[in-house]
Design a protein around this motif. Sequence first.
Motif, PDB file in Angstrom:
ATOM      1  N   VAL A 109       0.848  -1.199   0.000  1.00 42.74           N
ATOM      2  CA  VAL A 109       0.000   0.000   0.000  1.00 42.74           C
ATOM      3  C   VAL A 109       0.882   1.246   0.000  1.00 42.74           C
ATOM      4  O   VAL A 109       0.652   2.184  -0.775  1.00 42.74           O
ATOM      5  CB  VAL A 109      -0.956   0.001   1.222  1.00 42.74           C
ATOM      6  CG1 VAL A 109      -1.634   1.352   1.397  1.00 42.74           C
ATOM      7  CG2 VAL A 109      -1.978  -1.114   1.098  1.00 42.74           C
ATOM      8  N   ASP A 110       1.901   1.237   0.841  1.00 38.88           N
ATOM      9  CA  ASP A 110       2.811   2.374   0.915  1.00 38.88           C
ATOM     10  C   ASP A 110       3.525   2.589  -0.425  1.00 38.88           C
ATOM     11  O   ASP A 110       3.641   3.726  -0.899  1.00 38.88           O
ATOM     12  CB  ASP A 110       3.825   2.154   2.040  1.00 38.88           C
ATOM     13  CG  ASP A 110       4.669   3.375   2.309  1.00 38.88           C
ATOM     14  OD1 ASP A 110       4.100   4.477   2.465  1.00 38.88           O
ATOM     15  OD2 ASP A 110       5.907   3.225   2.367  1.00 38.88           O
ATOM     16  N   ASN A 132       1.208   4.126  -2.933  1.00 39.56           N
ATOM     17  CA  ASN A 132       1.018   5.556  -2.655  1.00 39.56           C
ATOM     18  C   ASN A 132       2.222   6.390  -3.059  1.00 39.56           C
ATOM     19  O   ASN A 132       2.092   7.585  -3.298  1.00 39.56           O
ATOM     20  CB  ASN A 132       0.684   5.784  -1.183  1.00 39.56           C
ATOM     21  CG  ASN A 132      -0.776   5.564  -0.904  1.00 39.56           C
ATOM     22  OD1 ASN A 132      -1.627   5.852  -1.741  1.00 39.56           O
ATOM     23  ND2 ASN A 132      -1.078   5.039   0.262  1.00 39.56           N
ATOM     24  N   LYS A 133       3.384   5.766  -3.122  1.00 36.42           N
ATOM     25  CA  LYS A 133       4.603   6.471  -3.537  1.00 36.42           C
ATOM     26  C   LYS A 133       4.824   6.382  -5.042  1.00 36.42           C
ATOM     27  O   LYS A 133       5.861   6.778  -5.531  1.00 36.42           O
ATOM     28  CB  LYS A 133       5.808   5.915  -2.787  1.00 36.42           C
ATOM     29  CG  LYS A 133       5.790   6.282  -1.315  1.00 36.42           C
ATOM     30  CD  LYS A 133       6.976   5.724  -0.581  1.00 36.42           C
ATOM     31  CE  LYS A 133       6.928   6.153   0.882  1.00 36.42           C
ATOM     32  NZ  LYS A 133       7.991   5.500   1.659  1.00 36.42           N
ATOM     33  N   ALA A 148       0.299  -0.734  -7.180  1.00 36.51           N
ATOM     34  CA  ALA A 148      -1.081  -0.277  -7.396  1.00 36.51           C
ATOM     35  C   ALA A 148      -1.872  -1.308  -8.191  1.00 36.51           C
ATOM     36  O   ALA A 148      -3.040  -1.587  -7.878  1.00 36.51           O
ATOM     37  CB  ALA A 148      -1.082   1.074  -8.112  1.00 36.51           C
ATOM     38  N   SER A 188      -7.886   0.055  -3.267  1.00 31.83           N
ATOM     39  CA  SER A 188      -7.190   1.287  -3.608  1.00 31.83           C
ATOM     40  C   SER A 188      -6.233   1.626  -2.477  1.00 31.83           C
ATOM     41  O   SER A 188      -6.639   1.695  -1.312  1.00 31.83           O
ATOM     42  CB  SER A 188      -8.213   2.418  -3.777  1.00 31.83           C
ATOM     43  OG  SER A 188      -7.616   3.669  -3.573  1.00 31.83           O
ATOM     44  N   ALA A 189      -4.973   1.843  -2.832  1.00 32.69           N
ATOM     45  CA  ALA A 189      -3.976   2.216  -1.825  1.00 32.69           C
ATOM     46  C   ALA A 189      -4.391   3.502  -1.114  1.00 32.69           C
ATOM     47  O   ALA A 189      -4.208   3.627   0.099  1.00 32.69           O
ATOM     48  CB  ALA A 189      -2.611   2.383  -2.482  1.00 32.69           C
ATOM     49  N   ARG A 190      -4.954   4.420  -1.854  1.00 34.57           N
ATOM     50  CA  ARG A 190      -5.369   5.700  -1.268  1.00 34.57           C
ATOM     51  C   ARG A 190      -6.428   5.471  -0.186  1.00 34.57           C
ATOM     52  O   ARG A 190      -6.373   6.087   0.879  1.00 34.57           O
ATOM     53  CB  ARG A 190      -5.904   6.619  -2.361  1.00 34.57           C
ATOM     54  CG  ARG A 190      -6.282   7.993  -1.830  1.00 34.57           C
ATOM     55  CD  ARG A 190      -6.618   8.970  -2.933  1.00 34.57           C
ATOM     56  NE  ARG A 190      -5.411   9.136  -3.751  1.00 34.57           N
ATOM     57  CZ  ARG A 190      -5.415   9.353  -5.058  1.00 34.57           C
ATOM     58  NH1 ARG A 190      -6.549   9.451  -5.705  1.00 34.57           N
ATOM     59  NH2 ARG A 190      -4.294   9.488  -5.717  1.00 34.57           N
ATOM     60  N   GLN A 231      -4.616   3.860   2.850  1.00 37.15           N
ATOM     61  CA  GLN A 231      -3.712   4.826   3.474  1.00 37.15           C
ATOM     62  C   GLN A 231      -4.487   5.901   4.233  1.00 37.15           C
ATOM     63  O   GLN A 231      -4.089   6.316   5.311  1.00 37.15           O
ATOM     64  CB  GLN A 231      -2.818   5.468   2.417  1.00 37.15           C
ATOM     65  CG  GLN A 231      -1.664   6.260   2.989  1.00 37.15           C
ATOM     66  CD  GLN A 231      -0.527   5.378   3.457  1.00 37.15           C
ATOM     67  OE1 GLN A 231      -0.342   4.278   2.977  1.00 37.15           O
ATOM     68  NE2 GLN A 231       0.232   5.865   4.414  1.00 37.15           N
ATOM     69  N   SER A 232      -5.616   6.334   3.687  1.00 34.18           N
ATOM     70  CA  SER A 232      -6.397   7.400   4.325  1.00 34.18           C
ATOM     71  C   SER A 232      -7.217   6.892   5.506  1.00 34.18           C
ATOM     72  O   SER A 232      -7.725   7.684   6.290  1.00 34.18           O
ATOM     73  CB  SER A 232      -7.344   8.036   3.308  1.00 34.18           C
ATOM     74  OG  SER A 232      -8.401   7.139   2.994  1.00 34.18           O
TER      75      SER A 232
END
Length: 189
Positions: free
Chosen positions: A90-91, A94-95, A101, A110-112, A115-116
């Motif tokens: 996931v990290d 996001n990077k 992804a 979704s990674a977003r 992460q959120s």
Amino acid sequence: TPGEHWQIAVQAPALASLVPLLAVDDELKARVPSAGRIEATATAAAHYNDTSAKLGIGVEAVQELGYAAEQSGTSLDVLSGGMTTLSNKVDAANKGSKDAAASLRAVGLSARDIQSGAVTLDSALGSIADKFEAMPDGARKSALAVDLFGQNGTKLIPLLNKGSKGVGDLRAEAQRLGVALVGVLEHEA
């Protein structure tokens, strides 16, 4: 038994100060009934707390998932390692990692969102389990397990094949049997 483990765990906060003494003083250990169970419960509590902090999910969820993993032929440590790999994926997504992804999209995540906090790592595991339940067994499923959960990913397939409902049922069973020691093992912040 689960009931005995629960009784010891309820007493564990008050008895935790005995654990260092029990580890050092064999004579004291021999005189204190249940010393081995107290020590084992305190050790388990510390492990659950450490795993909870590492994964960012509650201690209760860690215990329930550990039970579900064990009932599926694997262990909490294998599951924890796999979820750490998933978190790293996931990290990476996001990077900007397109491969990471794509791996998450393959299971509808979704990674977003993860992460959120819109989707917890715990609930992401349930979504992944639903995808695995629907997939036929074979090389593609094994490759996806390794991609998402690391080198021991294939050891998680029996758990993932249960789908979110099956995993949820095992988690409920853990609570019903007293395996998940609700609220007892939380560290003070």
